[in-house]
Write an enzyme that holds these catalytic residues in place. Sequence first.
Site, mmCIF file in Angstrom:
data_model
loop_
_atom_site.group_PDB
_atom_site.id
_atom_site.type_symbol
_atom_site.label_atom_id
_atom_site.label_comp_id
_atom_site.label_asym_id
_atom_site.label_seq_id
_atom_site.Cartn_x
_atom_site.Cartn_y
_atom_site.Cartn_z
ATOM 1 N N LEU A 66 -31.455 -22.731 -6.520
ATOM 2 C CA LEU A 66 -30.916 -23.653 -7.520
ATOM 3 C C LEU A 66 -31.780 -23.641 -8.782
ATOM 4 C CD1 LEU A 66 -30.192 -26.594 -5.040
ATOM 5 C CD2 LEU A 66 -28.659 -24.758 -5.740
ATOM 6 N N PRO A 67 -31.256 -24.160 -9.894
ATOM 7 C CA PRO A 67 -32.011 -24.046 -11.151
ATOM 8 C C PRO A 67 -33.359 -24.773 -11.174
ATOM 9 C CG PRO A 67 -29.695 -24.538 -11.586
ATOM 10 C CD PRO A 67 -29.897 -24.681 -10.106
ATOM 11 N N THR A 73 -37.352 -22.137 -8.242
ATOM 12 C CA THR A 73 -38.680 -22.441 -8.807
ATOM 13 C C THR A 73 -38.664 -23.896 -9.253
ATOM 14 O OG1 THR A 73 -38.865 -20.180 -9.631
ATOM 15 C CG2 THR A 73 -40.388 -21.801 -10.541
ATOM 16 N N LYS A 87 -46.221 -19.315 -8.172
ATOM 17 C CA LYS A 87 -45.108 -18.829 -9.007
ATOM 18 C C LYS A 87 -45.219 -19.364 -10.445
ATOM 19 C CE LYS A 87 -40.930 -17.677 -10.399
ATOM 20 N NZ LYS A 87 -40.675 -16.339 -10.911
ATOM 21 N N LYS A 146 -38.391 -24.472 -18.571
ATOM 22 C CA LYS A 146 -38.631 -25.335 -17.402
ATOM 23 C C LYS A 146 -39.928 -24.937 -16.700
ATOM 24 C CE LYS A 146 -36.968 -23.796 -13.810
ATOM 25 N NZ LYS A 146 -36.880 -23.159 -12.527
HETATM 26 P P1 NAD Z 1 -28.413 -19.669 -12.330
HETATM 27 O O1 NAD Z 1 -28.193 -20.843 -13.207
HETATM 28 O O2 NAD Z 1 -27.756 -18.376 -12.682
HETATM 29 O O3 NAD Z 1 -27.967 -20.028 -10.814
HETATM 30 C C1 NAD Z 1 -28.131 -21.275 -10.219
HETATM 31 C C2 NAD Z 1 -26.852 -21.603 -9.455
HETATM 32 O O4 NAD Z 1 -27.010 -22.833 -8.727
HETATM 33 C C3 NAD Z 1 -25.644 -21.823 -10.393
HETATM 34 O O5 NAD Z 1 -24.624 -20.895 -10.070
HETATM 35 C C4 NAD Z 1 -25.218 -23.261 -10.139
HETATM 36 O O6 NAD Z 1 -23.822 -23.459 -10.200
HETATM 37 C C5 NAD Z 1 -25.750 -23.484 -8.726
HETATM 38 N N1 NAD Z 1 -25.946 -24.884 -8.358
HETATM 39 C C6 NAD Z 1 -26.641 -25.837 -9.017
HETATM 40 N N2 NAD Z 1 -26.618 -26.995 -8.319
HETATM 41 C C7 NAD Z 1 -25.891 -26.753 -7.200
HETATM 42 C C8 NAD Z 1 -25.505 -27.544 -6.085
HETATM 43 N N3 NAD Z 1 -25.845 -28.838 -5.967
HETATM 44 N N4 NAD Z 1 -24.750 -26.982 -5.118
HETATM 45 C C9 NAD Z 1 -24.385 -25.691 -5.218
HETATM 46 N N5 NAD Z 1 -24.715 -24.871 -6.240
HETATM 47 C C10 NAD Z 1 -25.468 -25.411 -7.218
HETATM 48 O O7 NAD Z 1 -29.991 -19.496 -12.219
HETATM 49 P P2 NAD Z 1 -30.808 -18.227 -11.674
HETATM 50 O O8 NAD Z 1 -31.204 -17.375 -12.814
HETATM 51 O O9 NAD Z 1 -30.088 -17.637 -10.506
HETATM 52 O O10 NAD Z 1 -32.164 -18.973 -11.198
HETATM 53 C C11 NAD Z 1 -32.224 -19.718 -9.981
HETATM 54 C C12 NAD Z 1 -33.683 -20.075 -9.722
HETATM 55 O O11 NAD Z 1 -34.452 -18.870 -9.605
HETATM 56 C C13 NAD Z 1 -34.340 -20.895 -10.842
HETATM 57 O O12 NAD Z 1 -35.189 -21.849 -10.282
HETATM 58 C C14 NAD Z 1 -35.113 -19.852 -11.634
HETATM 59 O O13 NAD Z 1 -36.227 -20.427 -12.301
HETATM 60 C C15 NAD Z 1 -35.525 -18.893 -10.540
HETATM 61 N N6 NAD Z 1 -35.770 -17.490 -10.954
HETATM 62 C C16 NAD Z 1 -34.882 -16.856 -11.768
HETATM 63 C C17 NAD Z 1 -35.137 -15.522 -12.141
HETATM 64 C C18 NAD Z 1 -34.199 -14.749 -13.047
HETATM 65 O O14 NAD Z 1 -34.579 -13.643 -13.513
HETATM 66 N N7 NAD Z 1 -32.976 -15.254 -13.340
HETATM 67 C C19 NAD Z 1 -36.273 -14.863 -11.658
HETATM 68 C C20 NAD Z 1 -37.134 -15.527 -10.797
HETATM 69 C C21 NAD Z 1 -36.866 -16.859 -10.445
#
Ligand code: NAD
Length: 294
Positions: A64-65, A95, A170, A245
């Site tokens: 999740l975000p 994260t 992280k 964030k």
């Molecule tokens: P994203 O916004 O693409 O995906 C998050 C998903 O969670 C969304 O599709 C959203 O609809 C869903 N969501 C939110 N609340 C929800 C709930 N209550 N029930 C069901 N679904 C829910 O974000 P992302 O890029 O996939 O990042 C996710 C996490 O990974 C974050 O914490 C980010 O910091 C971390 N991260 C991202 C990357 C990257 O390169 N994108 C790399 C390392 C870590």
Amino acid sequence: MKIGFIGVGLMGGPMAHNLLKAGYELKVFDLVPALLKPLIQDGAIAVDNARLAIEGVDCLITMLPASEHVLSLYLDEEALLEHIDPKTLVIDCSTIAPDVTKIVAGAAAKQGITMLDAPVSGGTKGAKDGTLTFIVGGSAAGFEAAQPVLSAMGKNILHAGDHGAGQMAKICNNMLLAIHMAGTAEAIQLGVNNGLDPKVLSDIMVQSSGRNWSLELYNPYPGVMEAVPASKAYQGGFKVNLMVKDLGLSQQAALLSCSSTPLGALARNLFNLHAAQGSEKLDFSSIQQFYKPK
Ligand code: NAD
């Protein structure tokens, strides 16, 4: 082994695909139903709410975000922890703040549930290729139990320590990432403004002491490298608002521990300003645009 997967966005989507490829049965849920379609085509069962995603599974993974989404899902609005079978291994790959992780993992432990924080490094490419680094916090037994599942999505599975340690490691990593991404963009723009070709300059710096991950694998200057967000109008990848964030989390941790992080503070302000100028949904390497002469 059956797995429930909640949050199949830019990272969770490809991670879930790799679990299917490895032969796991998967139940998937996301607030955005369109994200579930490609996973259904690959054999996942899509469910209509989070409660259904935890029914009859051996392991639950969430991606999740931010902290508020994790708190809302596990404790507040959805109160998922009250309904999870204690035999289910719970792995949160989001994260988030180490303190929030400790609160949720503590509440899980009270219900007899083993929970791990397992934030990832490696970006969307690592998620797609199954080469992520998992930075795990939690018990040694939980870490052992999670090995097969995490190995299906990643290459390096590292144990940072107890609950929250995965998040702390992280956060330190992402503060450094933001600093070297901004530094890389700044150096390339300086060269371009003085008549250098950005690709030639990048090739020189990658063979010199300026070498770093952003330069080598995620060049922020458009056209220098294929298949990175910079060459796709900064679409996909790791959004600026998520980097803001993570930098906020690093500054909270710095305040709490009386640590001096002047470069981290500067990076947070730089990315925050960039987000405020309308770039929050772009990949974080778009910080390059900040330096571009207008
Ligand atoms: P994203 O916004 O693409 O995906 C998050 C998903 O969670 C969304 O599709 C959203 O609809 C869903 N969501 C939110 N609340 C929800 C709930 N209550 N029930 C069901 N679904 C829910 O974000 P992302 O890029 O996939 O990042 C996710 C996490 O990974 C974050 O914490 C980010 O910091 C971390 N991260 C991202 C990357 C990257 O390169 N994108 C790399 C390392 C870590």
